[in-house]
Scaffold this motif. Structure first.
Motif, PDB file in Angstrom:
ATOM      1  N   MET A  12      10.971  -6.547  60.731  1.00 45.66           N
ATOM      2  CA  MET A  12      11.290  -5.267  61.409  1.00 45.66           C
ATOM      3  C   MET A  12      10.388  -4.860  62.486  1.00 45.66           C
ATOM      4  N   LYS A  13      11.040  -4.307  63.371  1.00 44.70           N
ATOM      5  CA  LYS A  13      10.416  -4.006  64.823  1.00 44.70           C
ATOM      6  C   LYS A  13      10.307  -2.435  64.881  1.00 44.70           C
ATOM      7  N   TYR A  14       9.178  -1.977  65.174  1.00 40.86           N
ATOM      8  CA  TYR A  14       9.107  -0.299  65.489  1.00 40.86           C
ATOM      9  C   TYR A  14       8.709  -0.259  66.817  1.00 40.86           C
ATOM     10  N   ASN A  15       9.696   0.643  67.413  1.00 41.87           N
ATOM     11  CA  ASN A  15       9.431   1.105  68.635  1.00 41.87           C
ATOM     12  C   ASN A  15       9.121   2.532  68.815  1.00 41.87           C
ATOM     13  N   ILE A  16       7.888   2.745  69.414  1.00 48.41           N
ATOM     14  CA  ILE A  16       7.377   4.264  69.070  1.00 48.41           C
ATOM     15  C   ILE A  16       7.200   5.040  70.677  1.00 48.41           C
ATOM     16  N   LEU A  17       7.972   5.968  70.927  1.00 44.98           N
ATOM     17  CA  LEU A  17       7.857   6.683  72.192  1.00 44.98           C
ATOM     18  C   LEU A  17       6.882   7.865  71.856  1.00 44.98           C
ATOM     19  N   THR A  18       5.704   7.905  72.882  1.00 53.37           N
ATOM     20  CA  THR A  18       4.733   8.988  72.358  1.00 53.37           C
ATOM     21  C   THR A  18       4.037   9.088  73.603  1.00 53.37           C
ATOM     22  N   ILE A  19       3.319  10.202  73.971  1.00 54.18           N
ATOM     23  CA  ILE A  19       2.349  10.720  74.983  1.00 54.18           C
ATOM     24  C   ILE A  19       1.037  10.355  74.544  1.00 54.18           C
ATOM     25  N   PHE A  20       0.811   9.831  73.265  1.00 50.86           N
ATOM     26  CA  PHE A  20      -0.413   9.492  72.866  1.00 50.86           C
ATOM     27  C   PHE A  20      -0.491   8.079  72.325  1.00 50.86           C
ATOM     28  N   PRO A  21      -0.437   7.114  73.162  1.00 48.19           N
ATOM     29  CA  PRO A  21      -0.334   5.777  72.423  1.00 48.19           C
ATOM     30  C   PRO A  21      -1.585   5.432  71.808  1.00 48.19           C
ATOM     31  N   ASN A  22      -2.546   5.969  72.187  1.00 53.68           N
ATOM     32  CA  ASN A  22      -3.954   5.513  71.439  1.00 53.68           C
ATOM     33  C   ASN A  22      -3.948   5.617  70.173  1.00 53.68           C
ATOM     34  N   ASP A  71       6.650  -5.985  63.842  1.00 51.64           N
ATOM     35  CA  ASP A  71       6.203  -6.027  65.196  1.00 51.64           C
ATOM     36  C   ASP A  71       6.205  -4.487  65.597  1.00 51.64           C
ATOM     37  N   MET A  72       5.522  -4.190  66.852  1.00 52.00           N
ATOM     38  CA  MET A  72       5.319  -2.733  67.017  1.00 52.00           C
ATOM     39  C   MET A  72       5.336  -2.680  68.519  1.00 52.00           C
ATOM     40  N   ASN A  73       5.875  -1.992  69.136  1.00 53.78           N
ATOM     41  CA  ASN A  73       6.024  -1.859  70.456  1.00 53.78           C
ATOM     42  C   ASN A  73       5.865  -0.121  71.020  1.00 53.78           C
ATOM     43  N   ILE A  74       4.811  -0.159  71.322  1.00 54.85           N
ATOM     44  CA  ILE A  74       4.288   1.282  71.474  1.00 54.85           C
ATOM     45  C   ILE A  74       4.404   1.657  73.099  1.00 54.85           C
ATOM     46  N   ILE A  75       5.183   2.888  73.425  1.00 56.62           N
ATOM     47  CA  ILE A  75       5.822   3.030  74.486  1.00 56.62           C
ATOM     48  C   ILE A  75       5.228   4.547  75.117  1.00 56.62           C
ATOM     49  N   ASN A  76       4.609   4.289  76.209  1.00 56.79           N
ATOM     50  CA  ASN A  76       3.877   5.473  76.705  1.00 56.79           C
ATOM     51  C   ASN A  76       4.868   6.125  77.640  1.00 56.79           C
ATOM     52  N   CYS A 103       8.319  10.741  69.184  1.00 55.71           N
ATOM     53  CA  CYS A 103       7.245  11.595  68.759  1.00 55.71           C
ATOM     54  C   CYS A 103       7.192  13.008  69.582  1.00 55.71           C
ATOM     55  N   GLY A 104       7.604  14.021  69.019  1.00 59.18           N
ATOM     56  CA  GLY A 104       7.475  15.384  69.804  1.00 59.18           C
ATOM     57  C   GLY A 104       6.216  15.908  69.904  1.00 59.18           C
ATOM     58  N   SER A 119      12.015  14.764  58.892  1.00 57.20           N
ATOM     59  CA  SER A 119      10.553  15.513  58.635  1.00 57.20           C
ATOM     60  C   SER A 119       9.876  15.033  57.521  1.00 57.20           C
ATOM     61  N   ILE A 120       8.528  15.251  57.577  1.00 55.99           N
ATOM     62  CA  ILE A 120       7.521  14.785  56.541  1.00 55.99           C
ATOM     63  C   ILE A 120       7.258  15.706  55.518  1.00 55.99           C
ATOM     64  N   GLY A 121       7.807  17.004  55.677  1.00 53.70           N
ATOM     65  CA  GLY A 121       7.695  18.115  54.940  1.00 53.70           C
ATOM     66  C   GLY A 121       7.853  19.577  55.313  1.00 53.70           C
ATOM     67  N   ASP A 122       7.876  20.516  54.797  1.00 57.35           N
ATOM     68  CA  ASP A 122       8.120  21.897  55.229  1.00 57.35           C
ATOM     69  C   ASP A 122       7.020  22.679  55.643  1.00 57.35           C
ATOM     70  N   TYR A 123       6.435  22.183  56.753  1.00 56.84           N
ATOM     71  CA  TYR A 123       5.203  22.569  57.643  1.00 56.84           C
ATOM     72  C   TYR A 123       5.300  21.967  58.903  1.00 56.84           C
ATOM     73  N   VAL A 124       4.468  22.567  59.888  1.00 56.31           N
ATOM     74  CA  VAL A 124       4.330  22.207  60.973  1.00 56.31           C
ATOM     75  C   VAL A 124       3.100  21.489  61.599  1.00 56.31           C
ATOM     76  N   ILE A 125       3.116  20.440  62.293  1.00 59.85           N
ATOM     77  CA  ILE A 125       1.921  19.612  62.806  1.00 59.85           C
ATOM     78  C   ILE A 125       2.117  19.636  64.303  1.00 59.85           C
ATOM     79  N   SER A 126       1.310  19.322  65.078  1.00 59.60           N
ATOM     80  CA  SER A 126       1.223  19.262  66.431  1.00 59.60           C
ATOM     81  C   SER A 126       2.022  18.148  67.272  1.00 59.60           C
ATOM     82  N   GLY A 127       2.279  17.045  66.405  1.00 64.43           N
ATOM     83  CA  GLY A 127       3.037  16.168  67.087  1.00 64.43           C
ATOM     84  C   GLY A 127       3.692  15.197  66.098  1.00 64.43           C
TER      85      GLY A 127
END
Ligand code: SAM
Length: 246
Positions: free
Chosen positions: A1-11, A32-37, A108-109, A128-136
């Protein structure tokens, strides 16, 4: 399984990948993980990834181009998910079906989210991970990655324990105890120390059904209980009633 993650907070994702089962599964090359800034896919000197909303009002939105360009940089993005409070709400069965993919890409929004045209043309599903809002979307993405990764063979040593987890078979898990046998006036149930595996199995099933009846009775409507299950649950309910009257 390969995860690609598009984010403005790669850290955030990098730190996550250094701990626990995700770290272990990366080391064992199960995932495998590919973190994309996303900022690496901007063309202006300020590396701008967001802009004001059309129509006026407060809030910023992640731009379409850096998301599209970063997706195009991935050889095989596989199933593309946008994390969103407006998406299909995550369940254990959803995790099971996601775990069958070879590649998954997460977008990631942040702020007000992403330009609507990302949703209209670039993704397969909003989750969605649930009926609430988080920041990112990063924390939501980490929830999903951890949930999928622990289902992959070879990640958790005792795969049987995964099969007995809450929601795997429609009901909750049974209670667990560890040493000592007795503490602060509370004893563990005798049967768990009996060495009688058949009786322990029955106790666990009864208390898994009982926990579901107590905490999430709604789940019982969607599972087919055997005659033996019905009997165990009745016994559990009777015992609860007797304890109430003590
Ligand atoms: N304006 C958006 C709305 O009300 O639908 C909320 C934006 S939220 C502040 C910023 C980002 O956090 C979202 O774009 C999404 O990626 C992520 N997010 C927030 N809540 C989430 C949830 N429950 N599940 C998944 N992602 C979530």
């Amino acid at each position: 399984m390969k995860y690609n993650i598009l984010t403005i907070f790669p850290n955030l994702i990098e730190e996550f990948s250094k701990t626990g089962i995700v770290h272990k599964s990366l080391t064992k090359k199960i995932v495998d993980m590919n973190i994309i800034n996303l900022r690496n896919f901007t063309s202006d000197p300020n590396r701008t990834i967001d802009d004001k909303v059309y129509g006026g009002g407060p809030g910023m939105v992640l731009k379409y181009e850096p998301i599209k360009d970063s997706l195009n940089s991935i050889e095989d993005p596989g199933y593309i998910i946008y994390l969103s409070p407006q998406g299909n709400v995550l369940t254990q069965s959803k995790l099971k079906s996601l775990s069958l993919n070879k590649n998954i890409t997460f977008i990631c929004g942040r702020y007000e989210g992403v330009d609507q045209r990302v949703l209209d043309s670039l993704i397969d599903e909003e989750i969605s991970i649930g009926d609430y809002v988080i920041s990112g979307g990063e924390n939501a993405c980490m929830v999903i990655i951890e949930g999928i990764t622990r289902l992959l063979k070879g990640v958790v040593d005792d795969y049987q324990s995964i099969l007995e987890d809450s929601f795997q078979n429609g009901i909750l898990d049974h209670p667990h105890y560890t040493r000592p046998d007795s503490i602060d006036g509370m004893d563990i149930p005798d049967v768990l120390n009996s060495g009688d595996h058949k009786m322990i199995e029955i106790w666990r099933r009864k208390h898994a059904l009982g926990a579901t009846w107590l905490k999430r009775p709604d789940l019982l409507k969607n599972v087919k209980l055997s005659e033996e299950d019905d009997k165990l649950l009745k016994e559990y309910i009777e015992e609860c009633k007797k304890n109430e009257h003590k």
